[in-house]
Design a protein around this motif. Structure first.
Motif, short mmCIF file in Angstrom:
data_model
loop_
_atom_site.label_atom_id
_atom_site.label_comp_id
_atom_site.label_asym_id
_atom_site.label_seq_id
_atom_site.Cartn_x
_atom_site.Cartn_y
_atom_site.Cartn_z
N GLU A 45 0.87 -1.18 0.00
CA GLU A 45 0.00 0.00 0.00
C GLU A 45 0.90 1.22 0.00
OE1 GLU A 45 -3.33 0.12 -0.12
OE2 GLU A 45 -3.63 -2.04 0.10
N SER A 46 0.44 2.30 -0.59
CA SER A 46 1.22 3.53 -0.53
C SER A 46 0.30 4.73 -0.73
CB SER A 46 2.32 3.53 -1.60
OG SER A 46 1.74 3.56 -2.90
N GLN A 54 -3.09 9.21 4.21
CA GLN A 54 -3.64 8.15 5.05
C GLN A 54 -3.73 6.87 4.25
OE1 GLN A 54 -7.20 9.16 7.24
NE2 GLN A 54 -8.01 7.11 6.98
N ILE A 55 -3.42 5.77 4.91
CA ILE A 55 -3.55 4.45 4.30
C ILE A 55 -4.42 3.61 5.21
CG2 ILE A 55 -2.34 2.31 3.76
CD1 ILE A 55 0.06 3.98 2.97
N THR A 56 -5.38 2.93 4.64
CA THR A 56 -6.22 1.99 5.37
C THR A 56 -5.99 0.62 4.77
OG1 THR A 56 -7.86 3.70 5.78
CG2 THR A 56 -8.57 1.41 6.04
N MET A 57 -5.70 -0.35 5.62
CA MET A 57 -5.36 -1.68 5.13
C MET A 57 -5.89 -2.73 6.09
SD MET A 57 -1.51 -2.85 4.26
CE MET A 57 -1.04 -4.55 4.21
N ASP A 58 -6.55 -3.75 5.58
CA ASP A 58 -7.00 -4.85 6.41
C ASP A 58 -5.78 -5.65 6.86
OD1 ASP A 58 -9.69 -4.20 6.13
OD2 ASP A 58 -9.92 -5.45 4.34
N LEU A 59 -5.82 -6.14 8.10
CA LEU A 59 -4.73 -6.96 8.61
C LEU A 59 -4.68 -8.28 7.85
CD1 LEU A 59 -5.06 -6.43 12.46
CD2 LEU A 59 -3.40 -5.41 10.90
N PHE A 83 -2.58 4.40 14.51
CA PHE A 83 -3.49 3.47 13.89
C PHE A 83 -4.62 3.13 14.84
CE2 PHE A 83 -0.27 1.02 16.02
CZ PHE A 83 -0.95 -0.03 16.60
N PRO A 84 -5.85 3.16 14.31
CA PRO A 84 -6.98 2.72 15.12
C PRO A 84 -7.11 1.20 15.04
CG PRO A 84 -7.76 3.50 13.01
CD PRO A 84 -6.26 3.70 13.03
#
Length: 108
Positions: A45-46, A54-59, A83-84
């Motif tokens: 992701e970038s 902001q980057i949002t990524m599923d674990l 990170f939330p």
């Protein structure tokens, strides 16, 4: 990515304390200047551009590394990161319950 960052001056996190939040770093010296990160195709992701990014990524399972760089690969990155996570809510409740159970068992 290891080859890309080899020999590049970096600050690596070596510890995080949660009470009175504190991060400790190791300074890794190096003379190399990498090509701009936006020219690399290996990032999962970038984000880049002016202003806040902001980057949002599923674990996902695996070994992950977060790299924060200037878009032109110049030094002196100025960041604020966070990170939330819903895991902390569950962890807090589990810790509280576990602590109370230990207290009750220890008192007996």
């Amino acid at each position: 990515m290891d080859k890309y960052l080899r020999g590049v001056h970096a600050s690596k996190i070596n510890g995080i304390e949660t009470s009175a939040f504190k991060v400790s770093y190791d300074d890794v010296p190096g003379p190399a200047v990498p090509n701009p990160p936006t020219e690399q195709g290996f990032w999962a992701e970038s984000a880049s551009g002016a202003g806040t990014q902001q980057i949002t990524m599923d674990l996902r399972s695996g070994v992950w590394v977060v790299v924060i760089m200037n878009a032109n690969a110049n030094a002196n990155v100025n960041t604020q990161a966070g990170f939330p996570s819903e895991l902390f809510g569950a962890f807090t409740a589990a810790s509280l319950i576990g602590g109370m159970a230990s207290l009750i068992l220890g008192a007996g």
